[in-house]
Write an enzyme that holds these catalytic residues in place. Structure first.
Site, PDB file in Angstrom:
ATOM      1  CE1 TYR A  29     -12.420  -7.578  -0.869  1.00  0.00           C
ATOM      2  CE2 TYR A  29     -11.753  -5.229  -1.365  1.00  0.00           C
ATOM      3  CZ  TYR A  29     -11.503  -6.337  -0.849  1.00  0.00           C
ATOM      4  OH  TYR A  29     -10.681  -6.550   0.101  1.00  0.00           O
ATOM      5  N   GLY A  34      -7.124 -15.728  -0.955  1.00  0.00           N
ATOM      6  CA  GLY A  34      -7.776 -14.385  -0.730  1.00  0.00           C
ATOM      7  C   GLY A  34      -9.321 -14.577  -0.640  1.00  0.00           C
ATOM      8  CD  GLU A  38      -3.035  -1.184   2.158  1.00  0.00           C
ATOM      9  OE1 GLU A  38      -2.687  -0.592   3.196  1.00  0.00           O
ATOM     10  OE2 GLU A  38      -4.193  -1.790   2.096  1.00  0.00           O
TER      11      GLU A  38
END
Length: 161
Positions: free
Chosen positions: A132, A98, A27
């Protein structure tokens, strides 16, 4: 599937910390992690844990991913979960770990009657956003994340900015 999903345990704390550090690098915040191994052990694996985890573990015992989450309260919905981190080590992405960790959190929320699961995702992480959205999550463009870091918190409290 060369991995299993299970609840995180105290013995996983070092691997969880390593994944947190790897996520910070991903990130673009490599120096942001301040939490220590002792913090994780105390806060996650004591009599009154502040968070819960699921880990993805390979058959040889190597932890390759984790989901870290905790309970919050929504004035609109009631009890909800905040998914703080969902991370799979770079060399093990795209094998389903994941998705399996994500599903474990969603199953936990459903089984324990939580009204919502919420989290943040960086706007440049298009792979995550697409995943998502495909799963049915709403990714909001019109909400902004606000944070008060420790230094500014102290300034505000003591100096009345």
């Amino acid at each position: 599937m060369s991995f299993t999903i299970r609840k995180g345990e105290k013995r996983d704390a070092e691997a969880i910390l390593n994944l947190i550090i790897e996520l910070a690098v991903f990130e673009k915040e490599p120096n942001a992690v301040e939490v220590s191994l002792d913090d994780l052990i105390k806060d996650g694996f004591s009599e009154k844990p502040r968070f819960k985890t699921f880990v993805a573990e390979e058959t040889d015992g190597t932890i390759i991913g984790m989901a870290l989450f905790y309970e919050r309260y929504s004035t609109w919905k009631g009890k909800i979960i905040h998914l703080e981190d969902l991370m799979v080590t770079a060399s093990k992405r795209n094998i389903g770990a994941g998705k399996s960790l994500y599903k474990a959190v969603m199953n936990y929320a459903t089984e324990n009657n939580y009204k919502r699961v919420s989290w943040e995702v960086l706007d440049w992480n298009t792979n995550a956003i697409q995943f998502y959205e495909k799963s049915g999550a709403n990714v909001f463009d019109n909400w902004r994340v606000a944070q008060m870091n420790e230094e500014n918190l102290q300034k505000f409290v003591h100096e009345n900015i």
